[in-house]
Design a protein around this motif. Structure first.
Motif, PDB file in Angstrom:
ATOM      1  N   SER A 276       0.836  -1.202   0.000  1.00  0.00           N
ATOM      2  CA  SER A 276       0.000   0.000   0.000  1.00  0.00           C
ATOM      3  C   SER A 276       0.872   1.253   0.000  1.00  0.00           C
ATOM      4  O   SER A 276       1.699   1.452   0.899  1.00  0.00           O
ATOM      5  N   GLY A 277       0.677   2.112  -0.996  1.00  0.00           N
ATOM      6  CA  GLY A 277       1.422   3.367  -1.061  1.00  0.00           C
ATOM      7  C   GLY A 277       1.191   4.263   0.139  1.00  0.00           C
ATOM      8  O   GLY A 277       2.150   4.804   0.715  1.00  0.00           O
ATOM      9  N   PRO A 278      -0.067   4.471   0.578  1.00  0.00           N
ATOM     10  CA  PRO A 278      -0.311   5.309   1.757  1.00  0.00           C
ATOM     11  C   PRO A 278       0.375   4.800   3.023  1.00  0.00           C
ATOM     12  O   PRO A 278       0.803   5.593   3.856  1.00  0.00           O
ATOM     13  N   VAL A 279       0.480   3.473   3.165  1.00  0.00           N
ATOM     14  CA  VAL A 279       1.185   2.927   4.331  1.00  0.00           C
ATOM     15  C   VAL A 279       2.660   3.316   4.280  1.00  0.00           C
ATOM     16  O   VAL A 279       3.246   3.751   5.280  1.00  0.00           O
ATOM     17  N   ARG A 400       2.151  11.691  11.203  1.00  0.00           N
ATOM     18  CA  ARG A 400       2.020  11.057  12.514  1.00  0.00           C
ATOM     19  C   ARG A 400       0.602  10.561  12.776  1.00  0.00           C
ATOM     20  O   ARG A 400       0.409   9.498  13.380  1.00  0.00           O
ATOM     21  N   VAL A 401      -0.398  11.311  12.358  1.00  0.00           N
ATOM     22  CA  VAL A 401      -1.785  10.912  12.606  1.00  0.00           C
ATOM     23  C   VAL A 401      -2.374  10.147  11.427  1.00  0.00           C
ATOM     24  O   VAL A 401      -3.489   9.629  11.515  1.00  0.00           O
ATOM     25  N   ASN A 402      -1.636  10.063  10.327  1.00  0.00           N
ATOM     26  CA  ASN A 402      -2.157   9.464   9.106  1.00  0.00           C
ATOM     27  C   ASN A 402      -2.514   7.979   9.222  1.00  0.00           C
ATOM     28  O   ASN A 402      -3.473   7.529   8.576  1.00  0.00           O
ATOM     29  N   PRO A 403      -1.785   7.156  10.010  1.00  0.00           N
ATOM     30  CA  PRO A 403      -2.201   5.751  10.145  1.00  0.00           C
ATOM     31  C   PRO A 403      -3.629   5.592  10.645  1.00  0.00           C
ATOM     32  O   PRO A 403      -4.347   4.678  10.216  1.00  0.00           O
ATOM     33  N   ALA A 404      -4.065   6.475  11.538  1.00  0.00           N
ATOM     34  CA  ALA A 404      -5.440   6.400  12.039  1.00  0.00           C
ATOM     35  C   ALA A 404      -6.446   6.834  10.982  1.00  0.00           C
ATOM     36  O   ALA A 404      -7.629   6.498  11.077  1.00  0.00           O
ATOM     37  N   SER A 468      -2.424   9.368   1.520  1.00  0.00           N
ATOM     38  CA  SER A 468      -3.873   9.422   1.349  1.00  0.00           C
ATOM     39  C   SER A 468      -4.499   9.641   2.718  1.00  0.00           C
ATOM     40  O   SER A 468      -3.865   9.389   3.747  1.00  0.00           O
ATOM     41  N   ALA A 469      -5.737  10.117   2.732  1.00  0.00           N
ATOM     42  CA  ALA A 469      -6.457  10.279   4.000  1.00  0.00           C
ATOM     43  C   ALA A 469      -7.718   9.427   4.030  1.00  0.00           C
ATOM     44  O   ALA A 469      -8.479   9.478   4.993  1.00  0.00           O
ATOM     45  N   LYS A 470      -7.940   8.629   2.980  1.00  0.00           N
ATOM     46  CA  LYS A 470      -9.119   7.769   2.927  1.00  0.00           C
ATOM     47  C   LYS A 470      -8.821   6.428   3.581  1.00  0.00           C
ATOM     48  O   LYS A 470      -7.730   5.886   3.430  1.00  0.00           O
ATOM     49  N   LYS A 476     -10.884  -1.985   6.122  1.00  0.00           N
ATOM     50  CA  LYS A 476     -12.245  -1.885   6.635  1.00  0.00           C
ATOM     51  C   LYS A 476     -12.680  -3.192   7.293  1.00  0.00           C
ATOM     52  O   LYS A 476     -12.249  -4.276   6.917  1.00  0.00           O
ATOM     53  N   ASP A 477     -13.560  -3.051   8.270  1.00  0.00           N
ATOM     54  CA  ASP A 477     -14.126  -4.208   8.955  1.00  0.00           C
ATOM     55  C   ASP A 477     -15.266  -4.753   8.108  1.00  0.00           C
ATOM     56  O   ASP A 477     -16.275  -4.074   7.914  1.00  0.00           O
ATOM     57  N   PRO A 478     -15.154  -5.977   7.581  1.00  0.00           N
ATOM     58  CA  PRO A 478     -16.216  -6.509   6.719  1.00  0.00           C
ATOM     59  C   PRO A 478     -17.552  -6.646   7.430  1.00  0.00           C
ATOM     60  O   PRO A 478     -18.598  -6.598   6.798  1.00  0.00           O
ATOM     61  N   GLU A 479     -17.524  -6.796   8.752  1.00  0.00           N
ATOM     62  CA  GLU A 479     -18.774  -6.915   9.497  1.00  0.00           C
ATOM     63  C   GLU A 479     -19.529  -5.597   9.560  1.00  0.00           C
ATOM     64  O   GLU A 479     -20.734  -5.561   9.745  1.00  0.00           O
TER      65      GLU A 479
END
Length: 511
Positions: A276-279, A400-404, A468-470, A476-479
């Motif tokens: 993943s590029g954003p990671v 710093r906050v981007n992982p969340a 990215s910020a999306k 995502k949680d599939p549930e």
């Protein structure tokens, strides 16, 4: 055909009032008690991580002998008080400063993987307790061998490898979206708070006329961490639902302003995450920040001693001023980025990229100015170093906050990756710095500062291209990602606030 049906009442006036907080109510709320206590605990642990940067200065006297007169003849003898000191060359000093990262390399990624499966509250308490014990016994090992001290630094690195991933995951359970940058920036600035305390206190502790003073750096800092852990047990809990005295209104407020997920063991999608590029934008942003931190913070006392020629006590105060700038920058830019997002003046990704680029590129002219200063420019150097850290801290509201933002369920895992790679790089930074500055001259340090400029430019370009910020699909949680029919109930004169009832992971149809 929708998979489930939810009856969600409209927000009435009383509910809206519950979601309105004054400034006092906000910062005394349970979520901010957790955030502030986490910052305090992390800053105290930083005391034990950074103390070696001042210890290597304090424990090495300028002269191991005394000149005395005997029967009119001047002779040189060893001062008995100097038995409390040791002498290590620059290679050993660089190794001891970076030794902490040797241990962190092996544990940060492992601990990060388990952050979603264990209690962050209990695990951080356990790791900090281990830090206290190891730090307390370090002075006794110093006179046997520097490699025993190196072993304690490795153990401290092992223990601290899980602190940041666990802290990031814990805060992601507490921070509403529009408070995320501010809360995580303040908590991340534990580095600054701890750095301020480390340099100021160490400079004065070194002058204690007992055992050379420097052993008390370890003893006093261990005691401070014990007090912090007592507060931790009373004020910090893993999730709002587990907090014993939180008000239901605040629980609703937190849950309605953050991504929802089920409480179940996480299955980490390693391949998708690693590709993943954003990671990688987050990871390389972290490495960029960590490299600059190692040069301009961890190695700062050496620069102040060698080029600016300050004494030990003043060295501590000057080093602390840089961290004051860092802390103030976190408060200002963290609040500003959240305010811009709340007012919807810019999109979230624009805020993240702008903050990141402003911090790195805006600090380049300052560090170039520092590179041309010497002993005759002490005051200007202090001002510029403080301004440098104030400006650079703006980038924390980006990477710093981007992982969340991109993967709230796996924020701790991503943080573990960040800490792991940062530890690998940081392991070599002090050794590279000491190798480039064998004589400690201003010209040698100028080369180091030019290297920081190059790191800043590369770090900016990578984040602007990949970030990215999306929330990523694989995160995502599939549930929670399911169709929902919402039956709107309530009188017609109520306004319907979709954002307050809709999960960002779900698709809805209305009746």
């Amino acid at each position: 055909m929708p998979k489930s049906i939810e009856n969600i009442p409209l927000l009435d006036d009383q509910k809206k009032k519950q979601y309105t907080f004054t400034l006092w109510q906000k910062y005394t709320s349970c979520r901010w008690q957790v955030g502030i206590t986490a910052a305090l605990a992390m800053s105290c642990s930083i005391l034990l991580r950074l103390n070696m940067t001042m210890v290597v200065v304090c424990m090495t006297p300028g002269n191991l002998t005394l000149a005395v007169s005997q029967n009119g003849t001047e002779i040189t003898i060893r001062d008995p008080y100097l038995n409390n000191y040791v002498y290590w060359d620059s290679t050993i000093e660089g190794l001891l400063i970076s030794g902490y990262y040797i241990g962190q390399v092996f544990t940060s990624l492992v601990f990060g993987t388990f952050t979603g499966r264990i209690s962050g509250r209990k695990f951080i308490f356990f790791l900090t307790s281990a830090l206290i014990v190891v730090s307390f016994v370090t002075p006794a090992l110093t006179f046997f061998s520097p490699y025993l001290v190196l072993a304690t630094r490795v153990l401290i690195g092992i223990a601290t490898g899980g602190l940041e991933p666990c802290g990031t995951q814990l805060l992601s359970n507490w921070a509403p979206l529009h408070e995320r940058a501010q809360m995580m920036s303040i908590t991340e600035q534990a580095n600054s708070i701890g750095g301020i305390g480390n340099f100021i206190l160490s400079g004065f502790i070194c002058n204690i006329p007992v055992l050379g003073g420097w052993p008390f750096i370890f003893y006093i800092f261990s005691g401070i961490n014990m007090v912090a852990m007592i507060l931790w047990l009373f004020l910090v809990y893993d999730k709002p639902s587990k907090h014993p005295w939180i008000k239901p209104a605040e629980v609703d407020y937190i849950n309605s302003h953050r991504t929802k997920s089920h409480d179940k063991p996480l299955v980490v999608p390693w391949f998708k995450m690693m590709t993943s590029g954003p990671v990688w934008a987050c990871v390389l942003g972290y490495v960029t920040s960590g490299t600059l931190f190692m040069v301009m913070a961890v190695c700062l006392p050496l620069y102040i001693e060698q080029v600016l020629k300050f004494d030990v006590a003043t060295n501590g105060l000057v080093s602390a001023l840089a961290f004051v700038g860092r802390f103030l920058g976190a408060l200002v830019f963290g609040y500003l980025s959240d305010w811009i997002f709340t007012k919807r003046l810019l999109s979230l990704i624009t805020i993240r990229k702008t903050c990141h680029a402003t911090g790195l590129l805006g600090s380049i002219p300052i560090i170039l100015g520092i590179s041309f200063l010497g002993q005759d420019d002490q005051r200007l150097a202090v001002v510029l170093m403080t301004l440098y850290w104030f400006t650079l801290t703006c980038m924390n509201s980006g990477f710093r906050v981007n992982p969340a933002d991109i993967a709230p369920r796996f924020a701790g895992v991503i943080c573990g990756m960040c800490v792991f790679l940062n530890s690998v790089v940081s392991l070599f930074v002090p050794m590279v710095v000491t190798a480039l500055t064998p004589n400690g001259t201003a010209d040698e340090w100028q080369i180091v500062f030019y290297g920081c400029v190059g790191v800043s430019v590369v770090g900016t370009v990578v984040f602007l291209v990949l970030a990215s910020a999306k929330e990523q699909e694989w995160a995502k949680d599939p549930e929670m990602d399911k169709d929902v029919v919402i039956k709107v109930t309530g009188s017609n004169n109520h306004a319907f606030d979709v954002d307050s009832v809709c999960s960002q992971n779900s698709s809805y149809s209305f009746k």
